[in-house]
Design an enzyme around this catalytic site. Structure first.
Site, PDB file in Angstrom:
ATOM      1  N   ASP A  81       3.153 -28.881  12.329  1.00 50.78           N
ATOM      2  CA  ASP A  81       1.945 -28.104  11.830  1.00 50.78           C
ATOM      3  C   ASP A  81       1.784 -27.998   9.879  1.00 50.78           C
ATOM      4  O   ASP A  81       2.789 -28.344   9.736  1.00 50.78           O
ATOM      5  CB  ASP A  81       1.939 -26.324  12.247  1.00 50.78           C
ATOM      6  CG  ASP A  81       0.786 -25.843  12.518  1.00 50.78           C
ATOM      7  OD1 ASP A  81       0.134 -25.645  13.526  1.00 50.78           O
ATOM      8  OD2 ASP A  81       0.047 -25.183  10.628  1.00 50.78           O
ATOM      9  N   TYR A 109     -18.525 -29.698  11.803  1.00 47.76           N
ATOM     10  CA  TYR A 109     -17.500 -28.644  12.936  1.00 47.76           C
ATOM     11  C   TYR A 109     -17.928 -30.122  13.773  1.00 47.76           C
ATOM     12  O   TYR A 109     -17.155 -30.202  15.039  1.00 47.76           O
ATOM     13  CB  TYR A 109     -16.915 -27.529  13.133  1.00 47.76           C
ATOM     14  CG  TYR A 109     -16.386 -26.904  13.901  1.00 47.76           C
ATOM     15  CD1 TYR A 109     -15.279 -27.146  13.781  1.00 47.76           C
ATOM     16  CD2 TYR A 109     -16.945 -26.530  14.975  1.00 47.76           C
ATOM     17  CE1 TYR A 109     -14.137 -26.713  14.509  1.00 47.76           C
ATOM     18  CE2 TYR A 109     -16.018 -26.225  15.635  1.00 47.76           C
ATOM     19  CZ  TYR A 109     -15.059 -25.589  15.928  1.00 47.76           C
ATOM     20  OH  TYR A 109     -13.588 -25.398  16.809  1.00 47.76           O
ATOM     21  N   THR A 167     -16.103 -13.742  10.965  1.00 51.69           N
ATOM     22  CA  THR A 167     -16.519 -13.354   9.010  1.00 51.69           C
ATOM     23  C   THR A 167     -17.521 -13.679   8.414  1.00 51.69           C
ATOM     24  O   THR A 167     -18.143 -12.799   8.271  1.00 51.69           O
ATOM     25  CB  THR A 167     -15.608 -12.966   8.893  1.00 51.69           C
ATOM     26  OG1 THR A 167     -14.382 -11.800   9.709  1.00 51.69           O
ATOM     27  CG2 THR A 167     -14.830 -12.140   8.016  1.00 51.69           C
ATOM     28  N   LYS A 213     -15.961 -32.611  17.221  1.00 52.16           N
ATOM     29  CA  LYS A 213     -15.545 -32.274  18.033  1.00 52.16           C
ATOM     30  C   LYS A 213     -16.482 -33.094  19.071  1.00 52.16           C
ATOM     31  O   LYS A 213     -15.825 -33.317  19.744  1.00 52.16           O
ATOM     32  CB  LYS A 213     -15.664 -30.555  18.602  1.00 52.16           C
ATOM     33  CG  LYS A 213     -15.088 -29.689  17.310  1.00 52.16           C
ATOM     34  CD  LYS A 213     -13.634 -30.310  17.529  1.00 52.16           C
ATOM     35  CE  LYS A 213     -12.632 -29.111  16.491  1.00 52.16           C
ATOM     36  NZ  LYS A 213     -11.256 -28.898  16.982  1.00 52.16           N
ATOM     37  N   ASP A 221       1.457 -32.859   8.325  1.00 53.74           N
ATOM     38  CA  ASP A 221       0.243 -32.568   8.112  1.00 53.74           C
ATOM     39  C   ASP A 221      -0.906 -33.500   8.995  1.00 53.74           C
ATOM     40  O   ASP A 221      -0.034 -34.502   8.499  1.00 53.74           O
ATOM     41  CB  ASP A 221      -0.609 -33.001   6.457  1.00 53.74           C
ATOM     42  CG  ASP A 221      -2.210 -33.201   6.771  1.00 53.74           C
ATOM     43  OD1 ASP A 221      -3.077 -33.114   7.064  1.00 53.74           O
ATOM     44  OD2 ASP A 221      -2.728 -32.385   5.622  1.00 53.74           O
TER      45      ASP A 221
HETATM   46  N1  LIG Z   1     -10.570 -20.308  18.328  1.00 54.33           N
HETATM   47  C1  LIG Z   1     -11.587 -20.442  19.090  1.00 54.33           C
HETATM   48  O1  LIG Z   1     -12.890 -19.686  19.033  1.00 54.33           O
HETATM   49  C2  LIG Z   1     -11.680 -21.779  19.023  1.00 54.33           C
HETATM   50  C3  LIG Z   1     -13.379 -22.340  19.618  1.00 54.33           C
HETATM   51  C4  LIG Z   1     -12.826 -24.143  20.294  1.00 54.33           C
HETATM   52  C5  LIG Z   1     -12.592 -24.842  19.748  1.00 54.33           C
HETATM   53  N2  LIG Z   1     -11.136 -24.162  18.947  1.00 54.33           N
HETATM   54  C6  LIG Z   1     -10.517 -25.004  18.685  1.00 54.33           C
HETATM   55  O2  LIG Z   1      -8.951 -25.072  19.040  1.00 54.33           O
HETATM   56  C7  LIG Z   1      -8.037 -26.167  18.344  1.00 54.33           C
HETATM   57  C8  LIG Z   1      -7.010 -24.914  17.313  1.00 54.33           C
HETATM   58  O3  LIG Z   1      -7.075 -23.181  16.726  1.00 54.33           O
HETATM   59  P1  LIG Z   1      -6.982 -22.098  16.686  1.00 54.33           P
HETATM   60  O4  LIG Z   1      -8.043 -21.321  17.827  1.00 54.33           O
HETATM   61  O5  LIG Z   1      -5.748 -21.662  18.000  1.00 54.33           O
HETATM   62  O6  LIG Z   1      -6.791 -21.573  15.054  1.00 54.33           O
HETATM   63  P2  LIG Z   1      -6.119 -21.488  14.445  1.00 54.33           P
HETATM   64  O7  LIG Z   1      -6.689 -21.050  13.194  1.00 54.33           O
HETATM   65  O8  LIG Z   1      -5.172 -20.057  14.661  1.00 54.33           O
HETATM   66  O9  LIG Z   1      -5.008 -22.579  14.280  1.00 54.33           O
HETATM   67  C9  LIG Z   1      -4.987 -23.922  13.935  1.00 54.33           C
HETATM   68  C10 LIG Z   1      -4.129 -24.202  13.394  1.00 54.33           C
HETATM   69  O10 LIG Z   1      -4.681 -26.005  13.002  1.00 54.33           O
HETATM   70  C11 LIG Z   1      -3.656 -25.864  11.960  1.00 54.33           C
HETATM   71  N3  LIG Z   1      -3.985 -27.060  10.644  1.00 54.33           N
HETATM   72  C12 LIG Z   1      -4.897 -26.991  10.155  1.00 54.33           C
HETATM   73  N4  LIG Z   1      -5.478 -27.957   9.243  1.00 54.33           N
HETATM   74  C13 LIG Z   1      -4.061 -29.026   9.582  1.00 54.33           C
HETATM   75  C14 LIG Z   1      -3.203 -30.037   8.854  1.00 54.33           C
HETATM   76  N5  LIG Z   1      -4.350 -30.805   9.018  1.00 54.33           N
HETATM   77  N6  LIG Z   1      -2.668 -30.389  10.111  1.00 54.33           N
HETATM   78  C15 LIG Z   1      -1.725 -29.328  10.777  1.00 54.33           C
HETATM   79  N7  LIG Z   1      -1.644 -28.864  11.276  1.00 54.33           N
HETATM   80  C16 LIG Z   1      -3.288 -28.089  10.792  1.00 54.33           C
HETATM   81  C17 LIG Z   1      -3.374 -24.594  11.151  1.00 54.33           C
HETATM   82  O11 LIG Z   1      -2.046 -24.181  10.588  1.00 54.33           O
HETATM   83  C18 LIG Z   1      -3.505 -24.005  12.505  1.00 54.33           C
HETATM   84  O12 LIG Z   1      -1.634 -23.380  13.020  1.00 54.33           O
HETATM   85  C19 LIG Z   1      -8.767 -26.142  17.244  1.00 54.33           C
HETATM   86  O13 LIG Z   1      -9.419 -27.503  17.074  1.00 54.33           O
HETATM   87  C20 LIG Z   1     -10.466 -25.819  17.071  1.00 54.33           C
HETATM   88  O14 LIG Z   1     -10.955 -26.302  16.399  1.00 54.33           O
HETATM   89  C21 LIG Z   1     -10.614 -22.570  18.860  1.00 54.33           C
END
Ligand SMILES: NC(=O)c1ccc[n+]([C@@H]2O[C@H](COP(=O)([O-])OP(=O)(O)OC[C@H]3O[C@@H](n4cnc5c(N)ncnc54)[C@H](O)[C@@H]3O)[C@@H](O)[C@H]2O)c1
Length: 246
Positions: free
Chosen positions: A27, A142, A185, A146, A50
């Protein structure tokens, strides 16, 4: 576990470690990644990475092989979700979003192919989103990234089945996490009609998802319990795509 320090990623890591797996947590967020590894002990190691960097993927995979001997699973669970109208998103912002949400998934799949092909087994899960199927306000880039993850998972599943490698996508709906909080938000700030308190009232299950509920599906697909599942995408969205409450 790429994006392993995030809410959905860390929930998968905790479950996998509980089930006896050894996990490399990769991460950008060093503090959260290191604290997760400290919580879980020697079955887990953190690598700053990254996911949009091919060199960082080389480091992640070589850490997995040198520490744990093999690479059985990959979960691409990172993501960013900046909101913008078509008019306001710059070319640079668009390309960064695609680099992280889409190109990085390609790089991750490519990075694990050598060990997985040698083993003639492996399971890859790519975290997409319900946004692949349904428009969300100001999230067009986004959503496009996806949808690409769904398509890439399907094609990878078809190509890699011959090597015993399964590839699937999961599509969460609204799930409690920093990313979700930032999104809602921003919606509350920019859309007077958006009622954050009651945003989930008309979802079939009437509530936000918890990261553990999404992790359950991801870990199922990563595991041998899903041995006949590949090339597909699986919604974990509280029923939202099925419809809204009457
Ligand atoms: N939470 C929701 O409502 C939701 C809904 C649909 C899809 N998702 C997807 O779920 C996945 C996880 O998101 P989450 O909800 O746990 O959010 P989160 O913000 O808790 O986690 C996202 C993580 O990705 C890491 N990250 C971002 N850019 C990065 C990079 N370039 N290299 C390595 N790490 C990186 C961040 O540091 C973070 O730890 C994402 O793909 C998100 O699009 C989330």
């Amino acid at each position: 576990m790429a994006g392993g320090a995030g809410a959905i990623g860390a929930s998968q890591v905790r479950l996998l470690v509980r089930l006896g797996a050894k996990v490399v947590v990769a991460d950008l967020n060093d503090a959260a990644g290191q604290s997760l590894v400290a919580e879980l002990g020697s079955g887990c190691v953190f690598v700053h990475a990254d996911a949009s960097s091919e060199q960082d993927w080389t480091d992640v995979v070589s850490t997995a092989v040198s520490r744990f001997g093999r690479v059985d699973m990959l979960s691409n669970s990172f993501g960013i979700a900046p909101q913008s109208t078509f008019a306001d998103l710059s070319y640079e912002e668009y390309m960064r979003l695609i680099a992280v949400n889409q190109t990085a998934v390609f790089l991750g799949i490519k990075a694990v192919l050598t060990p997985m092909k040698q083993q003639r087994s492996g399971s890859i899960v790519n975290v997409s989103s319900g946004a692949a199927y349904r428009a969300q306000p100001y999230l067009f880039a986004y959503s496009a990234s996806k949808a690409a993850v769904v398509a890439m998972s399907r094609d990878a599943g078809v190509e890699l089945g011959a090597y015993g490698i399964r590839v699937n996508a999961i599509c969460p709906g609204g799930t409690r996490s920093e990313l979700n909080t930032a999104t809602t938000t921003a919606w509350a700030r920019t859309r007077p009609s958006y009622d954050r308190e009651h945003a989930f009232d008309r979802h079939p299950l009437g509530r936000i998802g918890e990261p553990e509920e999404v992790a359950n599906m991801a870990v199922f697909l990563l595991s041998d319990a899903a041995s006949y599942c590949t090339g597909n995408s699986y919604l974990v969205d509280g029923g939202l795509l099925a419809g809204i409450r009457p």
